[in-house]
Design a protein around this motif. Structure first.
Motif, PDB file in Angstrom:
ATOM      1  N   ARG A  84       0.838  -1.203   0.000  1.00  0.00           N
ATOM      2  CA  ARG A  84       0.000   0.000   0.000  1.00  0.00           C
ATOM      3  C   ARG A  84       0.872   1.252   0.000  1.00  0.00           C
ATOM      4  NH1 ARG A  84      -2.688   3.078   4.429  1.00  0.00           N
ATOM      5  NH2 ARG A  84      -4.572   4.036   3.577  1.00  0.00           N
ATOM      6  N   CYS A  85       0.901   1.947  -1.136  1.00  0.00           N
ATOM      7  CA  CYS A  85       1.663   3.204  -1.253  1.00  0.00           C
ATOM      8  C   CYS A  85       3.126   2.987  -0.886  1.00  0.00           C
ATOM      9  CB  CYS A  85       1.029   4.288  -0.375  1.00  0.00           C
ATOM     10  SG  CYS A  85      -0.719   4.565  -0.699  1.00  0.00           S
ATOM     11  N   VAL A  86       3.709   1.945  -1.491  1.00  0.00           N
ATOM     12  CA  VAL A  86       5.099   1.573  -1.214  1.00  0.00           C
ATOM     13  C   VAL A  86       5.973   1.667  -2.468  1.00  0.00           C
ATOM     14  CG1 VAL A  86       6.620  -0.322  -0.504  1.00  0.00           C
ATOM     15  CG2 VAL A  86       4.475   0.061   0.705  1.00  0.00           C
ATOM     16  N   LEU A  87       5.461   1.211  -3.609  1.00  0.00           N
ATOM     17  CA  LEU A  87       6.299   1.083  -4.804  1.00  0.00           C
ATOM     18  C   LEU A  87       6.907   2.408  -5.244  1.00  0.00           C
ATOM     19  CD1 LEU A  87       4.310  -1.398  -7.072  1.00  0.00           C
ATOM     20  CD2 LEU A  87       6.295  -1.864  -5.630  1.00  0.00           C
ATOM     21  N   GLU A  88       6.217   3.521  -4.990  1.00  0.00           N
ATOM     22  CA  GLU A  88       6.761   4.819  -5.400  1.00  0.00           C
ATOM     23  C   GLU A  88       7.960   5.248  -4.554  1.00  0.00           C
ATOM     24  OE1 GLU A  88       3.241   5.980  -2.648  1.00  0.00           O
ATOM     25  OE2 GLU A  88       3.864   4.332  -3.939  1.00  0.00           O
ATOM     26  N   HIS A  89       8.144   4.603  -3.394  1.00  0.00           N
ATOM     27  CA  HIS A  89       9.184   5.032  -2.463  1.00  0.00           C
ATOM     28  C   HIS A  89      10.456   4.177  -2.497  1.00  0.00           C
ATOM     29  CE1 HIS A  89       6.598   8.024  -0.676  1.00  0.00           C
ATOM     30  NE2 HIS A  89       5.666   7.129  -0.431  1.00  0.00           N
TER      31      HIS A  89
END
Length: 216
Positions: A84-89
């Motif tokens: 959850r909202c990890v791949l961009e980081h």
């Protein structure tokens, strides 16, 4: 008395907009089996106790800390995985998906949520944005197949976050600065930036339900 009221007002003012749609967590919660939450931030809980929460940093409710490279579990360990909202980081989204696929059982399910329109927000870094088609290409490379796509935030949510972020990061101070905060939060937002139901033509953030498949 006045100082306490003022403090509460400023505290409330500074928190917006921070609420995130919980749809990906609700979907993940509804899946059967042993689960792993990669990148858990400690701010939400699960209905099941059979969930391992993993992050690169120790913190509240974090069960496992890992190095950001090899996830410390055996192959085919989990029935379901949440990203959850990890791949961009991360520096290498494909490697993370490769590792997640490795530890996911055959026919296991992955729930992934990513941004399409967001301001830059370091955690501790912010590297990527995705479209559904772009994410699909990356997933196929890791033998992961999109079963369905869902949308979690609309354009207005992205606009108000962009405006809020720009205002908070400005060098302004004083009454004019405070009035801008108030005007954006209590006038512009309720009148013009009301949340809509996100869909394929109006989304700032989306998610997908992914299955691990065998390609022959």
């Amino acid at each position: 008395m006045i100082s306490r009221i003022w403090y509460k007002f400023l505290n409330n003012l500074g928190k917006w907009p921070c609420d995130r749609n919980m749809k990906s967590i609700e979907i993940f919660d509804g899946l059967y089996g042993k689960g792993l939450d990669i990148g858990h931030d400690g701010e939400y809980t699960f209905k099941s106790d059979n969930i391992t929460r993993l992050n690169i940093h120790p913190g509240n409710n974090i069960d496992v800390v890992y190095d950001g490279g090899i996830i410390p579990f055996e192959d085919k360990t989990f029935d379901k995985i949440l990203l959850r909202c990890v791949l961009e980081h991360v520096n290498d989204p494909e490697n993370l998906l490769k590792e997640a696929s490795r530890i996911l059982k055959e026919n296991g399910v992955m729930v992934i949520e990513v941004p399409f329109i967001n301001p830059v927000h370091a955690a501790p870094i912010d590297n990527f944005r995705f479209t559904p088609n772009g994410l699909k290409i990356i997933l196929i490379n890791q033998k992961l197949q999109i079963d369905s796509i869902f949308y979690t935030e609309d354009h207005n949510w992205a606009i108000k976050w962009l405006l809020w972020q720009r205002l908070k990061e400005s060098n302004e101070i004083g009454l004019k600065y405070l009035l801008k905060f108030i005007f954006l939060k209590y006038f512009i937002n309720p009148l013009f930036l009301r949340s809509r139901t996100p869909d394929e033509k109006n989304f700032a953030q989306f998610g997908c339900i992914v299955k691990k498949v065998n390609y022959t």
